[in-house]
Design a protein around this motif. Structure first.
Motif, PDB file in Angstrom:
ATOM      1  N   LEU A 315      -0.318  13.291  -3.918  1.00 33.49           N
ATOM      2  CA  LEU A 315      -1.070  12.562  -3.213  1.00 33.49           C
ATOM      3  C   LEU A 315      -1.732  11.591  -4.885  1.00 33.49           C
ATOM      4  O   LEU A 315      -2.226  10.563  -4.417  1.00 33.49           O
ATOM      5  CB  LEU A 315      -1.828  13.196  -2.844  1.00 33.49           C
ATOM      6  CG  LEU A 315      -1.791  14.462  -1.123  1.00 33.49           C
ATOM      7  CD1 LEU A 315      -2.100  15.159  -0.538  1.00 33.49           C
ATOM      8  CD2 LEU A 315      -1.855  12.973  -0.503  1.00 33.49           C
ATOM      9  N   LYS A 319      -3.199   7.860  -4.716  1.00 25.12           N
ATOM     10  CA  LYS A 319      -4.208   7.340  -5.613  1.00 25.12           C
ATOM     11  C   LYS A 319      -3.969   6.594  -6.637  1.00 25.12           C
ATOM     12  O   LYS A 319      -5.031   5.448  -6.532  1.00 25.12           O
ATOM     13  CB  LYS A 319      -4.653   8.876  -6.166  1.00 25.12           C
ATOM     14  CG  LYS A 319      -6.016   8.460  -5.901  1.00 25.12           C
ATOM     15  CD  LYS A 319      -6.970   9.888  -6.849  1.00 25.12           C
ATOM     16  CE  LYS A 319      -7.353  10.830  -5.792  1.00 25.12           C
ATOM     17  NZ  LYS A 319      -7.953  12.395  -6.304  1.00 25.12           N
ATOM     18  N   SER A 351      -1.058  16.837   8.209  1.00 24.77           N
ATOM     19  CA  SER A 351      -2.002  16.930   7.808  1.00 24.77           C
ATOM     20  C   SER A 351      -1.747  15.168   6.622  1.00 24.77           C
ATOM     21  O   SER A 351      -2.130  14.901   5.777  1.00 24.77           O
ATOM     22  CB  SER A 351      -2.775  18.032   7.208  1.00 24.77           C
ATOM     23  OG  SER A 351      -2.231  18.399   6.161  1.00 24.77           O
ATOM     24  N   LEU A 352      -0.781  15.818   5.661  1.00 29.08           N
ATOM     25  CA  LEU A 352      -0.219  14.839   4.355  1.00 29.08           C
ATOM     26  C   LEU A 352      -0.001  13.208   5.567  1.00 29.08           C
ATOM     27  O   LEU A 352      -0.992  12.319   4.847  1.00 29.08           O
ATOM     28  CB  LEU A 352       0.827  15.546   3.937  1.00 29.08           C
ATOM     29  CG  LEU A 352       1.393  14.066   2.875  1.00 29.08           C
ATOM     30  CD1 LEU A 352       1.389  14.582   1.770  1.00 29.08           C
ATOM     31  CD2 LEU A 352       1.993  12.708   3.305  1.00 29.08           C
ATOM     32  N   GLU A 354      -1.803  12.008   7.633  1.00 30.34           N
ATOM     33  CA  GLU A 354      -3.464  11.705   8.250  1.00 30.34           C
ATOM     34  C   GLU A 354      -3.765  11.148   6.930  1.00 30.34           C
ATOM     35  O   GLU A 354      -4.929  10.548   6.737  1.00 30.34           O
ATOM     36  CB  GLU A 354      -4.603  13.240   8.527  1.00 30.34           C
ATOM     37  CG  GLU A 354      -3.773  13.182  10.228  1.00 30.34           C
ATOM     38  CD  GLU A 354      -4.544  12.721  11.239  1.00 30.34           C
ATOM     39  OE1 GLU A 354      -5.499  11.414  11.020  1.00 30.34           O
ATOM     40  OE2 GLU A 354      -4.618  12.838  12.443  1.00 30.34           O
ATOM     41  N   GLU A 355      -3.891  11.972   5.700  1.00 31.99           N
ATOM     42  CA  GLU A 355      -4.150  11.648   4.445  1.00 31.99           C
ATOM     43  C   GLU A 355      -3.916  10.457   3.733  1.00 31.99           C
ATOM     44  O   GLU A 355      -4.773   9.399   3.489  1.00 31.99           O
ATOM     45  CB  GLU A 355      -3.947  13.198   3.711  1.00 31.99           C
ATOM     46  CG  GLU A 355      -5.319  12.808   2.583  1.00 31.99           C
ATOM     47  CD  GLU A 355      -5.105  14.129   1.728  1.00 31.99           C
ATOM     48  OE1 GLU A 355      -4.569  15.270   2.215  1.00 31.99           O
ATOM     49  OE2 GLU A 355      -5.640  14.333   0.328  1.00 31.99           O
ATOM     50  N   LYS A 357      -2.278   8.057   5.414  1.00 31.17           N
ATOM     51  CA  LYS A 357      -2.077   6.732   6.673  1.00 31.17           C
ATOM     52  C   LYS A 357      -1.507   5.409   5.521  1.00 31.17           C
ATOM     53  O   LYS A 357      -1.242   4.375   5.613  1.00 31.17           O
ATOM     54  CB  LYS A 357      -3.597   6.696   6.704  1.00 31.17           C
ATOM     55  CG  LYS A 357      -5.433   6.879   7.165  1.00 31.17           C
ATOM     56  CD  LYS A 357      -5.645   7.072   7.093  1.00 31.17           C
ATOM     57  CE  LYS A 357      -7.337   7.259   7.287  1.00 31.17           C
ATOM     58  NZ  LYS A 357      -6.740   8.835   8.329  1.00 31.17           N
TER      59      LYS A 357
END
Ligand code: 5AD
Ligand code: SF4
Length: 471
Positions: A315, A319, A351-352, A354-355, A357
């Motif tokens: 993640l 970023k 969930s990753l 979704e995060e 996208k």
């Protein structure tokens, strides 16, 4: 590739098409002038398609011509893939089919190239009358000699892996080409040892190709009208040739011509550097798109996969990338149901997704490959129904994310490189934008042709395509 995965838009859509076409043998007609004719089918990844172009070059040099009709062939070659069990079973079926043809035409030579040749050499030769020729990915230069051996009545094998072979000096014969975009292999093999993956065993140690030969190939392609090159390697971020890093190579290729688009695949989350992303941001013609396989959203599973990063690290990389290039297009690979994966760990993958996208994804369920680290260390203990259900959930989520991502582009204008007619209608062109999304628009302007850049205003979208109007 599983049936389920094909429903979803991903950058390989075009490639899958090519694969289907090559299965029907639509390639190569008219290339080469020889009397003997070869028919080649390619399965699997982009690297295999690129390798087939090397094979074609070797064959053409030794006097072979090519046919799209398997019935006219003197030599049938299957360039194969071992990445999942499905891929291999498809090829076994094809070999049985060619065995039945050989019965009627005993002079026909059948050869297996690529990853399956490497992995199953003995097994392929054990069944009599099935295969005459078995050639691994680093042995394509020896094809002419091996073919001669077969012609003299023997069966021929070369599956030696090399630490040096990059085929740098061979000019690939472009097959299945649209005349606009081409692959350039920049490195071979993989040293990563992800525990699920058979590639390090079938393609051997990692080695990088001399940058000058890469730049020369890109320049030749540009001079022949190509407007897009994709630099290929199992892990492009670990490209290293003397003092040239991957960022350095990207820059060299970007400088070939400002209207030559540069893409690359595949990146590894643990290895992609700020340098690479900063270089992408600096050159307009390096496309703002990264295929960054995550495989799982659970740090425990990632550790077992030997991926060398955690969920948080991944993640952070996203970023960093979005910090340099806010409008980056992102795709990924995901494996559902790896050894011991719990329901909660599966939800962490969702969930990753979704995060982050992702704009698109290649999604698979885990398929144990003999000889890999995971096969030796872990039990393949997630039942098949559960793997399939988890994969279906992953695909459903990605379908929604892809739809939403495309919906967000309605009302925007993109620079599109025209690749050719759209699949659905001769009245429409298709091409991709910078972020690798397929764009379809009517051929209103009669002066436009494949290889041209055009601004397209997006008026609507589906999960797979942006639809617009040239402006
Ligand atoms: N099972 C399922 N998927 C696999 N991949 C590689 N090995 C396997 C396997 N054993 C997937 C990974 C990789 C992509 C090319 O194929 O997601 O990134
Ligand atoms: Fe396989 Fe991992 Fe190498 Fe990709 S990086 S080819 S998944 S070992």
């Amino acid at each position: 590739m599983s049936q389920l995965t094909q429903k979803v838009f991903n950058p390989q859509t075009l490639l899958d098409k090519t694969m289907d076409e090559s299965r029907q043998g639509s390639a190569y007609e008219g290339l080469g002038t020889g009397k003997k004719r070869a028919y080649v089918e390619t399965y699997g990844c982009q690297m295999n398609f690129s390798d087939t172009e090397i094979v074609a070059s070797v064959l053409a040099d030794s006097g072979f011509g090519f046919t799209k009709n398997e019935k006219e062939a003197d030599l049938v070659l299957l360039n194969t893939c071992s990445i999942r069990e499905n891929a291999e079973s498809q090829i076994w079926k094809r070999l049985e089919y060619f065995k039945s043809i050989k019965k009627r035409n005993p002079g026909l030579m059948v050869g297996v190239l690529g990853c399956m040749a490497e992995r199953l050499k003995k097994k392929l030769l054990d069944e009599s009358g099935l295969v005459d020729l078995v050639v691994g990915p680093d042995a394509y230069r020896t094809l002419p000699v091996l073919i001669e051996e077969v012609e003299s009545g023997q069966r021929a094998v070369n599956v030696l892996l090399s630490r040096e072979e990059t085929y740098a000096d061979l000019a690939p014969v472009r097959l299945n080409t649209n005349g606009v975009s081409a692959f350039i292999t920049i490195m071979r093999g993989c040293d990563n040892m992800c525990s699920f993956c058979v590639v390090p065993f079938t393609r051997g140690r990692e080695r990088s190709r001399d940058p000058e030969s890469i730049v020369r190939e890109a320049t030749d392609l540009y001079q022949n009208g190509y407007r897009e090159v994709t630099l290929l390697g199992q892990n492009v971020d670990s490209y290293k040739y003397e003092s040239v890093s991957f960022a350095g190579l990207l820059e060299k290729v970007a400088l070939v011509a400002s209207d030559l688009r540069v893409r690359f695949s595949t990146s590894h989350p643990k290895d992609i550097t700020e340098d690479v992303v900063e270089t992408m941001a600096r050159y307009e013609n390096i496309c703002n798109f990264i295929h960054l396989p995550v495989q799982s959203g659970s740090s425990r599973i990632l550790e077992m996969m030997n991926r060398g990063y955690s969920r948080e690290w991944y993640l952070e990389k996203i970023k960093m990338i979005r910090g340099f290039i806010p409008n980056i297009g992102l795709s990924t690979d995901i494996i559902a149901g790896f050894c011991s994966e719990t329901e909660d760990e599966h939800r962490q993958t969702l969930s990753l997704m979704e995060e982050v996208k992702f704009d698109s994804a290649f999604m698979f369920f885990y398929s144990q490959r003999p000889g890999t680290l995971a096969a030796r260390k872990y039990s393949d203990d997630v039942p098949e129904e559960i793997k399939k259900r988890r994969l279906a959930e992953i695909i459903e989520l990605q379908n929604r994310l892809s739809r939403e991502s495309n919906q967000n582009d309605v009302g925007k204008t993109f620079k599109v490189l025209i690749e050719g007619d759209s699949k659905r209608s001769k009245n429409d062109f298709c091409g991709r934008n910078d972020q690798n999304k397929m764009v379809v628009f009517p051929k209103d302007d009669l002066s436009l042709q494949p290889g041209d850049y055009v601004s397209v205003y997006i008026t609507s979208s589906t999960g797979a395509t942006l639809i617009g109007q040239a402006v």
